[in-house]
Every structure is written in structure tokens, then in C-alpha cells.
Write an enzyme that holds these catalytic residues in place. Structure first.
Site, mmCIF file in Angstrom:
data_model
loop_
_atom_site.group_PDB
_atom_site.id
_atom_site.type_symbol
_atom_site.label_atom_id
_atom_site.label_comp_id
_atom_site.label_asym_id
_atom_site.label_seq_id
_atom_site.Cartn_x
_atom_site.Cartn_y
_atom_site.Cartn_z
ATOM 1 N N GLU A 1 32.938 41.575 25.751
ATOM 2 C CA GLU A 1 33.947 42.009 26.725
ATOM 3 C C GLU A 1 35.273 41.376 26.349
ATOM 4 O O GLU A 1 35.385 40.148 26.305
ATOM 5 C CB GLU A 1 33.572 41.523 28.123
ATOM 6 N N ASP B 1 40.322 35.618 39.241
ATOM 7 C CA ASP B 1 39.911 34.644 38.235
ATOM 8 C C ASP B 1 40.188 33.212 38.633
ATOM 9 O O ASP B 1 41.182 32.913 39.278
ATOM 10 C CB ASP B 1 40.610 34.945 36.909
#
Ligand SMILES: Cc1ncc(COP(=O)(O)O)c(C=O)c1O
Lengths: 261, 402
Positions: free
Chosen positions: A46, A57
Site C-alpha cells: 500500500e 492518522d
């Protein structure tokens, strides 16, 4: 056929996807990192497209994104870096990132370039399901790009089915209610959630992600689901100069079922 | 839910979004799945809750007895003479805690209670929304965590002290320029990590649907009162123009709300130009932005050609934001309202002028709205309402006391 589908036809357990931020630590190291991860046994890579305001995040990916952007990373540059990648590896490639940079690049142009360089799937976590239906679904199909949606411990059964239906590749099970990189071990509650997903007989393979950093985490996830995604822990290992082979070797100690190659 | 689509024009009303949260092309709920259950819960319940008799009664009671509403509509005689027109000030600065922000936090804390949440988080720029949130949390006995940019913690120190005294935990946001955008990122991350017991009280008409509409409805009390007060004072419910500052756009949304459908009323927003729109140190989103997604909605956004968010700058912490609420983006798009950039210098000048002419020290944010009186020209018999969104106690450092 798209490499993700090829992979799932061959293998459906112990799948390891590794995430890293494009353009980090070295701006032009993206392709080499992909190749190293593939050689070291990652089943899926990824590639994170950095965004200035990565609100799902945690600190590790916030920092790697920030640094990558400071070094001049962009989607245009990423496609340049990926241009020769299919001559070097056939590992399934998934691009992951927030929607805004993709929209500014141009959705159609983005999809076209994904196909040209050999990207297999997309994870755009802040893309709403309905919006995907109206604006992306047919484009993604046209360019043979799998859409990968997220589910969380709070997602209702009904919505899991909808997200599974819309996904085409795998379903990404966010392991805990947290931003990326958190968590210390998976307790009974998370395991029950993984098992609940496993019991739903979903159309797509399910990979769990967020907070997988050790061999124990990874094997726990693999006991219930088709595999796991490791991100922040890999980025931290890059920062410590640990080779991809060693990192993946440590995650996949012998007791993880069904190791390929 | 009743559809707002106007069959004549084919687009949804500019006052309220459609069911997916769109005002024309802007709005929506672009949130990762981690936030979906919370946002969806809110979306599916907010209209019913805030429309209920019991909510209305309690909300209006608190606005009246606790926040001190209605706020006066003050005819500013000397300011009017100076600009040779009729200037009225909507005195949101007289609200409890010193700004319009309390209208929203009272509504949202009641909503949070209906939803069974007992932990509250908020972001704040100038600290006014943080104080207003800390205040209602104290009132309701709820835990309160406020995220604030580290730079803003320094430049709005009095408000930090107030939040702490009210029992809130103030958490510094240290990413980016350490201002409102970064505080909002941190608040959203907190919500991702605390999905069941926590309500996020957003402080402006930004964020994913239903927040822009929810906050606009709660702030719409400003224009509701204005209509009544104008009728009493002038014999007409509608003014010539309304001027308001725009950070995310909540005081402007509240001041415009009940006039949006009255084409005769001119609507002006003042956005922060910082050192000037071409200096690279600015927060003039509408002048410089393009359509983009930040904090869960598609709106105008200051961004690079690669779609990265540009760090904003303004002397005013409450306007120092690279985005704007989707309702305002739509009001521009459909030509219903006009937004003009106002520099730090112009705002400072207008603040000092108001202090000397009217004996009112405005917040730096509100001073941007006042500066529009210089930019625009009005006729002798026109009636112009300026939304004086807050008071300037917190800004004495910037005003220098001179
Ligand atoms: C007094 C005052 N006015 C205006 C604003 C800007 O917010 P909004 O544009 O949502 O009204 C703030 C924000 O902190 C404020 O404190």
C-alpha cells in the site's frame, strides 16, 4: 486480470499488506521500497499518498507525510516514480490517501495514470460510499481499479454488507477505534469483532489494519481474518534502518498459517 | 425530512442543505468510516431533536436567562455620522462569555445530552468557542477537552486561563502553524479514538454534514432577533445590508440566515486578508481558494495546485483558517453574498475607531466586519447592520492599549 484478484485466487490466509508513505524517507525511494517489500514477502504493498492534514492518522504517519511533502512529494511525482514498476515486480499495488489531492489531480486523469503504471486498487478513506457510487464506481471499473472500503468496530452489520458490496478487492477492517499507529495488543473485544467479520461470509477477503506492530498482533489477526495491514510499525522500522526482509521476517515467525513462497 | 429543493432553480435552498448535506455543489460528509457512526447518528437525529418542543423550550430559556439574549440592536450614532448612513450593531459581544459562540454551545450541549454523551471535545482558535464550550460543560457537569493551536494558546492567553478556571482541559495542537486548522485536526482525531461517549461541539458552520446546518440553525437566533428589532426601530424588518466577519462563518451564517431568501438585503462577509491577499500571509479563503475538501466538507479551500492545504495567517486567531463553511461557498457560487478581504491593519484601525467613537472595544474578528464600512459605500437613508460578534478583552495584547 488485476493483480489483487490474482493474489486472492491463489491465497486467502496469512496475507500481509505493508503500507508506507510515498516519498519517505527518501523522496525518490518509492519504487525501491516497493521492490524490497515484494522481495521480502509482502503480499500487497500500500503506497500512501501524503496529505497535509491526515486526520485519521497518528503521529508516525503524520510525520512521514509532512516530511515527504516538504521534500516535494506529489501525486504527479508518484506516477513518475511508479512508471517502470511493473518491469520490476508484480506485487499487487494499492494507493491510499485522502480524497482532496486526488480531486485536484483530476479523478479521471488519476484513474488513467493508475492503470498506466499498474496500480490495482485504491483506498480513499474519506470518500463517502454514496459519492463513490455517483462519481467513482464506473471510472474505477473502467480502469480496473479495485475500491477498498474501511469498516470499524462501530460499523453496523447492515453497513458492513453495503461496504463489502461496494468493495472490489478486499475489505479493510480498522482494528480499533483509533487513528493509525496506536494500540498495544488485541484483547478479547477486538478478537470478537474480527471473528464477527469472519462469520459474516463476506464477498471480499478481510484484512485488519491499524495498530499491528508485532508478530503476535499479526498472528492474532490471521487467526480470524484473511490477513493484516502493517503501516506505522514499518515506517518506524524504516526510520531505524531495519531492512524490509528483517521486518517482515519478524512479523511472520513460523506459526503464521499458510505462508507463501 | 422535507426536501429543500427549489423546483424553479433545481438546486437546494441556500439556507439549508439537501439530505446529503449539500448546498448546491458544496458540503457533504467526507469522513473516514471511523467517524461515520457518530456523524450519521447526529445526521439522523438533529432535526428531530432541535425541532422538539422540549429542546426549544430549554434552549430559548438558557439563551434568555443564561446567555443574556436577546442581545441589543444598537443604533451607533457617531459611527453613522462618520459613514453618513445608519449603522446598527448587533451586540453579540454582550452575550455571556463575550461572543456569539455561546448560542451554538448551549444548543449543542443540550443535543449531546439528548444523545446520551457525557464527554465533550471542541477546537478553538480565538478561544471564544473554547470558553463557550467550557462554560456549558461546567453548567451541565460534563467533562470538557479543548484543542487549541500552540500559537493561539500564546496569543489568546486570557481565554486559556478562563477555560482552565471553568474546568476544561486545554490540549495544545503542535502540528502545522499551530492554529485553528491544527486544533480541528486534533479534535477530529480525538473523536475517532472516542467514538461512543463523546460529542464533538464544532464551533463554526464547518465540518461534515450535519454540522454546518446544525450550527447555522442554532446561530440563526441572531437574525431572528434582528428582524424583530429592526421592525421596532425602523418600521421595516429588513435592512439594506448586513456585514459580518467570516472565519468558518458561524456568526455570518446566523446574521444572514433569516435574510437569505430576501434578495433585497445585501449580504457582505469580511474574510481575513492578513498582511494582504498577495503576500502569502493571509486567510482570505474565498478570494484565493478553490473547491476542496477539509475537515469533512467540500467547500472553498486555500490549497496548492497539488491539493495540499495552505497554512493560513491572520492577526485574528478566530479567522485564521484556510477553509470556510459550505453555505458561504454556495452563497458566493450563486451570487447571493459578497466576501471581501480585510487586512490586519484595516481591522486594527476599525477596532480603535469603534472604541473611540462608540465606547465599545470589539474582538479582532468583529473588527474585520467593521472595516467593511470603509470599503463599501452606503446611502444616507440606508440601514446597515454590523454583526459585532464578540468583545475585545482577549485582544488587548494586539491592541497594545494605545
Ligand atoms: C468574536 C468572534 N467572531 C468571529 C469568530 C469567527 O468564527 P465564525 O466565522 O464562525 O463566526 C470568532 C472565532 O473564534 C470569534 O471569537
Amino acid at each position: 486480470m488485476n493483480n489483487l484478484k490474482k493474489l486472492f485466487n491463489q491465497k486467502n490466509s496469512g496475507l500481509l499488506a505493508v503500507y508506507f508513505t510515498a516519498g519517505y524517507p527518501e523522496i525518490d525511494g518509492t519504487a525501491d521500497t516497493i521492490v524490497q517489500l515484494a522481495k521480502a514477502g509482502a503480499d500487497i504493498v500500500e503506497v500512501g499518498m501524503p496529505f497535509s492534514d491526515p486526520l485519521a492518522d497518528g503521529p508516525t504517519i503524520q510525520q512521514s507525510s509532512k516530511k515527504a511533502l516538504e521534500q516535494g512529494m506529489s501525486i504527479g511525482r508518484l506516477f513518475g516514480q511508479l512508471a517502470g514498476i511493473r518491469a520490476r515486480t508484480q506485487v499487487p499495488l494499492v494507493l491510499m490517501g485522502y480524497l482532496n489531492p486526488v480531486l485536484q489531480f483530476g479523478l479521471q486523469r488519476f484513474c488513467k495514470q493508475c492503470r498506466e503504471v499498474g496500480v490495482d486498487g485504491l483506498i480513499l478513506p474519506d470518500m463517502p460510499l454514496q459519492w463513490h457510487e455517483h462519481n467513482c464506481k464506473s471510472l474505477f471499473e473502467e480502469y480496473d481499479l479495485g475500491s477498498i472500503f474501511l469498516v470499524t468496530p462501530q460499523t453496523s452489520g447492515e453497513r458492513i454488507r453495503q461496504l463489502d458490496e461496494a468493495s472490489n478487492g478486499f475489505l479493510y477492517a480498522v482494528s480499533t477505534s483509533s487513528t493509525t499507529g496506536g494500540n498495544r495488543g488485541f484483547g478479547p473485544e477486538q478478537q470478537a469483532y474480527f471473528q464477527r467479520l469472519a462469520n459474516m461470509n463476506l464477498k471480499n477477503p478481510v484484512l485488519a489494519g491499524f495498530g499491528i506492530s508485532t508478530h503476535e498482533d499479526f498472528s492474532t489477526v490471521c487467526r480470524h481474518l484473511n490477513g493484516g495491514v502493517v503501516g506505522s510499525a514499518f515506517i518506524r522500522s524504516q526510520e531505524q534502518g531495519i531492512a524490509a526482509r528483517e521486518f517482515i521476517g519478524n512479523l511472520r515467525l513460523p506459526d503464521v498459517p499458510n505462508l507463501s513462497d | 425530512m422535507k426536501s429543500n429543493t427549489d423546483t424553479a432553480t433545481g438546486f437546494s435552498s441556500l439556507r439549508n442543505p439537501d439530505e446529503a448535506g449539500f448546498y448546491g455543489p458544496f458540503g457533504g460528509a467526507f469522513v473516514p468510516e471511523m467517524l461515520y457512526p457518530n456523524v450519521e447518528e447526529l445526521r439522523s437525529k438533529y432535526l428531530e431533536i432541535i425541532g422538539s418542543e422540549s429542546f426549544r423550550r430549554e434552549f430559548l430559556n438558557l439563551l434568555h436567562d443564561y446567555a443574556g439574549r436577546p442581545t441589543p440592536l444598537y443604533f451607533a450614532k457617531r459611527l453613522s455620522e462618520k459613514y453618513n448612513t445608519h449603522v446598527y450593531l448587533k451586540r453579540e459581544d454582550l452575550c455571556h462569555t463575550g461572543a456569539h459562540k455561546i448560542n451554538n454551545t448551549i444548543g449543542q450541549i443540550l443535543l449531546a445530552r439528548h444523545l446520551g454523551k457525557h464527554r465533550i471535545i471542541a477546537e478553538t482558535g480565538a478561544g471564544q468557542h473554547g470558553v463557550a464550550t467550557a462554560t456549558v460543560c461546567a453548567l451541565m457537569g460534563m467533562e470538557c477537552v479543548v484543542y487549541m493551536g500552540a500559537l493561539d494558546i500564546r496569543r489568546q492567553a486570557p481565554n486559556v486561563a478562563r477555560m482552565r478556571m471553568l474546568g476544561a482541559t486545554v490540549v495544545p495542537a503542535t502540528s502545522g502553524n499551530q492554529t485553528l486548522k491544527d486544533a480541528t485536526n486534533e479534535a477530529i482525531r480525538d473523536w475517532i479514538c472516542n467514538p461512543t461517549d463523546t460529542h464533538y461541539i464544532i464551533g463554526s458552520v464547518v465540518g461534515p454534514h450535519p454540522y454546518p446546518d446544525l450550527v447555522a440553525r442554532l446561530q440563526s437566533v441572531i437574525s431572528e432577533e434582528m428582524r424583530r428589532q429592526l421592525a421596532e426601530k425602523t418600521g421595516r424588518e429588513t435592512p439594506t445590508a448586513i456585514l459580518a466577519c467570516v472565519g468558518g462563518g458561524s456568526n455570518a451564517a446566523g446574521a444572514f440566515y433569516h435574510f437569505i431568501e430576501e434578495q433585497g438585503v445585501k449580504l457582505y462577509g469580511a474574510e481575513a486578508a492578513g498582511h494582504g491577499i498577495h503576500t502569502g500571509e493571509t486567510a482570505a479563503t474565498i478570494a484565493l481558494g478553490k473547491a476542496g475538501i477539509l475537515h469533512g466538507s467540500l467547500s472553498m479551500l486555500m490549497q496548492t495546485s497539488d491539493g495540499q492545504v495552505v497554512e493560513p495567517y491572520s492577526i485574528s486567531a478566530g479567522l485564521d483558517y484556510p477553509g470556510v463553511g459550505p453555505m458561504h461557498a454556495a452563497l458566493v457560487h450563486f451570487g447571493r453574498a459578497t466576501y471581501l478581504p480585510v487586512s490586519d491593519e484595516q481591522a486594527l484601525k476599525s477596532a480603535h475607531q469603534l472604541a473611540r467613537l462608540e465606547g465599545i472595544i470589539p474582538a479582532l474578528e468583529s473588527a474585520h466586519a467593521l472595516a467593511l464600512l470603509e470599503e463599501l459605500s452606503f446611502g444616507k437613508s440606508d440601514e446597515v447592520v454590523v454583526c459585532l460578534s464578540g468583545r475585545g478583552d482577549k485582544d488587548m495584547g494586539a491592541y497594545g492599549g494605545s
